[in-house]
Design a protein around this motif. Structure first.
Motif, PDB file in Angstrom:
ATOM      1  N   SER A 112       0.559  -1.520  -0.021  1.00  0.00           N
ATOM      2  CA  SER A 112       0.426  -0.017   0.196  1.00  0.00           C
ATOM      3  C   SER A 112       0.782   0.770   0.079  1.00  0.00           C
ATOM      4  O   SER A 112       2.047   0.978   0.342  1.00  0.00           O
ATOM      5  CB  SER A 112      -0.831   0.420   1.216  1.00  0.00           C
ATOM      6  N   GLY A 113       0.629   2.336  -0.477  1.00  0.00           N
ATOM      7  CA  GLY A 113       0.927   3.814   0.088  1.00  0.00           C
ATOM      8  C   GLY A 113       2.006   3.977   0.888  1.00  0.00           C
ATOM      9  O   GLY A 113       2.712   4.519   1.119  1.00  0.00           O
ATOM     10  N   SER A 114       0.444   3.780   2.087  1.00  0.00           N
ATOM     11  CA  SER A 114       1.654   3.873   3.496  1.00  0.00           C
ATOM     12  C   SER A 114       2.498   2.692   4.440  1.00  0.00           C
ATOM     13  O   SER A 114       3.035   3.127   4.153  1.00  0.00           O
ATOM     14  CB  SER A 114       0.277   3.200   4.350  1.00  0.00           C
ATOM     15  N   ASN A 117       5.128   4.444   1.896  1.00  0.00           N
ATOM     16  CA  ASN A 117       5.985   5.910   2.812  1.00  0.00           C
ATOM     17  C   ASN A 117       6.181   5.403   4.003  1.00  0.00           C
ATOM     18  O   ASN A 117       7.342   6.307   4.305  1.00  0.00           O
ATOM     19  CB  ASN A 117       4.859   7.238   3.121  1.00  0.00           C
ATOM     20  N   TYR A 140      -1.333  15.022   3.098  1.00  0.00           N
ATOM     21  CA  TYR A 140      -1.782  13.032   3.300  1.00  0.00           C
ATOM     22  C   TYR A 140      -0.617  12.074   2.789  1.00  0.00           C
ATOM     23  O   TYR A 140      -0.086  12.637   1.796  1.00  0.00           O
ATOM     24  CB  TYR A 140      -3.339  13.856   2.616  1.00  0.00           C
ATOM     25  N   HIS A 141       0.062  12.049   3.758  1.00  0.00           N
ATOM     26  CA  HIS A 141       0.862  10.705   3.710  1.00  0.00           C
ATOM     27  C   HIS A 141       0.692   9.269   3.895  1.00  0.00           C
ATOM     28  O   HIS A 141       1.541   8.421   3.498  1.00  0.00           O
ATOM     29  CB  HIS A 141       2.372  10.933   3.370  1.00  0.00           C
ATOM     30  N   HIS A 143      -1.764   6.191   6.155  1.00  0.00           N
ATOM     31  CA  HIS A 143      -2.890   6.440   7.307  1.00  0.00           C
ATOM     32  C   HIS A 143      -1.894   5.878   8.036  1.00  0.00           C
ATOM     33  O   HIS A 143      -2.519   5.047   9.676  1.00  0.00           O
ATOM     34  CB  HIS A 143      -4.037   4.800   7.065  1.00  0.00           C
ATOM     35  N   GLU A 213       4.658  15.388  -2.283  1.00  0.00           N
ATOM     36  CA  GLU A 213       3.450  14.442  -3.289  1.00  0.00           C
ATOM     37  C   GLU A 213       3.589  15.748  -4.483  1.00  0.00           C
ATOM     38  O   GLU A 213       3.574  16.793  -4.317  1.00  0.00           O
ATOM     39  CB  GLU A 213       1.840  14.743  -2.824  1.00  0.00           C
ATOM     40  N   ASP A 246       6.082  11.690  -3.530  1.00  0.00           N
ATOM     41  CA  ASP A 246       5.532  10.559  -3.002  1.00  0.00           C
ATOM     42  C   ASP A 246       4.162  10.762  -4.205  1.00  0.00           C
ATOM     43  O   ASP A 246       4.116  11.617  -5.114  1.00  0.00           O
ATOM     44  CB  ASP A 246       4.356  10.882  -1.687  1.00  0.00           C
ATOM     45  N   ILE A 248       2.159   8.168  -5.391  1.00  0.00           N
ATOM     46  CA  ILE A 248       0.359   7.252  -4.866  1.00  0.00           C
ATOM     47  C   ILE A 248      -0.310   7.680  -5.129  1.00  0.00           C
ATOM     48  O   ILE A 248      -1.053   6.617  -5.819  1.00  0.00           O
ATOM     49  CB  ILE A 248       1.007   7.442  -3.750  1.00  0.00           C
ATOM     50  N   GLN A 249      -0.590   9.180  -5.846  1.00  0.00           N
ATOM     51  CA  GLN A 249      -2.168   9.327  -6.886  1.00  0.00           C
ATOM     52  C   GLN A 249      -1.577   9.579  -7.751  1.00  0.00           C
ATOM     53  O   GLN A 249      -2.516   9.606  -8.657  1.00  0.00           O
ATOM     54  CB  GLN A 249      -2.747  10.677  -6.144  1.00  0.00           C
ATOM     55  N   LYS A 278      -1.338   3.380  -5.452  1.00  0.00           N
ATOM     56  CA  LYS A 278      -2.595   3.694  -5.949  1.00  0.00           C
ATOM     57  C   LYS A 278      -2.968   3.265  -6.886  1.00  0.00           C
ATOM     58  O   LYS A 278      -3.226   1.824  -7.710  1.00  0.00           O
ATOM     59  CB  LYS A 278      -2.888   5.019  -5.850  1.00  0.00           C
TER      60      LYS A 278
END
Ligand SMILES: Cc1ncc(COP(=O)(O)O)c(C=O)c1O
Length: 457
Positions: A112-114, A117, A140-141, A143, A213, A246, A248-249, A278
């Protein structure tokens, strides 16, 4: 299990009883139950089709047959962890490395992205022997506990800022302190990072990493000004820290011109660590942290094994390879540019037509529409944005909002989005802005009025 095992009401009721209430639904007052999807479309239990404008995970299109087939074929043969040799893992790393600057050559596959990171944070701390992190406001990076700590978007609502976290202004040339009329907003915002480093040093804090990001999305679809990354990297590296991008998105060709959004800052720019997730698996949980040999060596130097049960398994890598194949074969980066430019053109016409459209910004299929109550003051039109996305849902278009004020309508559709789709969305937006939103009062009871309008639609 059939998606129609329960009626929509039963599903909602069970969900309310069984799932943690902090796991939110889109449109909680009338959630959508999705039973299947294809390309850029999702279908509810009644067979109604919605145009998906926000799912940047189903990157090459929902349920893309090439990706589904790759998963199925590999599942039939083998799935196991990375303690065995397997071609898929090395082939995937080889293919990804061709998209990245040469120095980014060591891969850690995760789920996962989390996780990516969190690992980036560990890599940075181990390499630099420093602890502190600089992040953008509203970022936001992820959870995990470690990432909530470096996500102002979350920690501001919780216990607050840890002493090892330093927050710098969002490089937002529309609403931030240095705007489009500033002679060099990139240098001005980078100077804020320098000031932050100096301040940390005064308190005897040492910087391990700067996390950003590449295109801040949760923070409101921001396009960082030219030269910002280079200058920031210079200051951060000068302080002994590393630059973490980042993606991720926003990675995997979404910006059209480049495979990675950090490359928008110039071909000469290379982060020290890149994280991705993602879109990587088109819906399958695969993610990655990629770094330099020096950083990886420092991490290995601890003598502690890095083991991730599912990360980099043969099925995940087969899927990752299939996603890359589709991006290439279907020319999706070119399409992101073509369709994105067209949509920006249409949206800019809306800007001249409707006072509420304050700013239209984007690149490729990453587009934000910043809604304002007042063009001059740029006052965020938060309630109006919330209203508009609900009206768009009634037009069978799924979008959502982002940004510190929740007033930026975001478009991050699957990359198979077409010009016809773009026109359909902008026409619907035009209709809504023309017919309804302009009649809204600007008083404090606006939310009640909006609810009222929604209930009679
Ligand atoms: C920019 C960014 N980084 C990291 C993450 C965390 O990724 P995940 O939800 O896959 O753990 C997200 C998720 O929304 C994100 O948007």
């Amino acid at each position: 299990m059939s998606a129609e095992l329960y009626s929509k009401e039963e599903t909602l009721d069970l969900r309310k009883r069984l799932v943690g209430p902090s796991c939110k639904l889109f449109f909680p007052e009338d959630p959508v139950k999705i039973v299947r999807a294809e390309g850029q479309y999702i279908y509810d239990e009644k067979g109604r089709r919605y145009l998906d404008c926000i799912n940047n995970v189903s990157h090459v299109g929902h349920c893309h047959p090439v990706v589904v087939k790759a998963a199925h074929e590999q599942n039939k043969v083998l799935n196991t962890n990375t303690r065995y040799l397997h071609d898929n893992l090395v082939e995937y790393a080889t293919r990804l490395s061709k998209t990245l600057p040469e120095k980014l050559c060591i891969f850690y596959f995760v789920n996962s992205g989390s996780e990516a990171n969190d690992l980036a944070l560990r890599l940075a701390r181990q390499y630099t022997k420093h602890q502190d992190v600089i992040v953008l406001d509203h970022a936001y990076h992820g959870h995990l506990t470690s990432l909530i700590d470096i996500s102002p978007y979350k920690f501001r609502k919780l216990e607050g800022q840890k002493e090892w976290v330093h927050v710098v202004p969002l490089p937002d040339s529309y609403r931030g302190p240095y705007r489009e009329n500033h002679e060099d907003p990139g240098a001005a915002y980078a100077n804020e990072v320098k000031k932050c480093i100096d301040e940390a040093h005064r308190k005897n804090h040492k910087i391990a990493a700067f996390f950003i990001e590449s295109l801040p999305s949760v923070a409101g679809h921001i396009i960082p000004p030219a030269g910002y990354f280079q200058k920031v990297a210079e200051y951060v590296r000068g302080a002994g820290g590393v630059f973490v991008a980042d993606e991720i998105q926003v990675g995997f060709g979404r910006v059209g011109k480049h495979f990675w959004a950090f490359q928008l800052q110039g071909e000469d720019f290379a982060p020290d660590i890149v994280t991705m997730g993602k879109p990587m698996g088109n819906g399958h949980p695969i993610a990655c942290a990629i770094t330099t040999k020096e950083i990886a060596d420092a991490f290995t130097g601890t003598g502690v094994e890095y083991f991730n049960t599912f990360g980099g398994n043969p099925v995940s890598c087969a899927i990752g390879l299939a996603v890359l194949d589709v991006i290439e074969k279907e020319n999706l980066m070119h399409r992101a540019t073509e369709v994105g430019n067209y949509m920006m053109e249409l949206l800019n016409k809306q800007k001249s037509k409707h006072g509420m459209v304050g700013d239209v910004r984007g690149v490729g299929l990453f587009i934000g529409v910043d809604l304002v109550k007042d063009h001059e003051k740029r006052t965020p039109a938060t309630a109006e944005a919330e209203f508009i996305i609900r009206r768009l849902k009634q037009e069978h278009i799924v979008v959502s909002t982002d940004g510190p004020h929740g007033n930026v309508i975001k478009f991050k559709p699957p990359m198979c989005f077409t010009k016809e789709n773009a026109k359909f969305v902008v026409d619907a937006l035009d209709k809504i802005l023309t017919g309804i939103v302009c009649q809204l009062p600007s008083s404090a009871n606006q939310k009640t009025v909006i609810k009222g309008i929604l209930s009679v639609q």
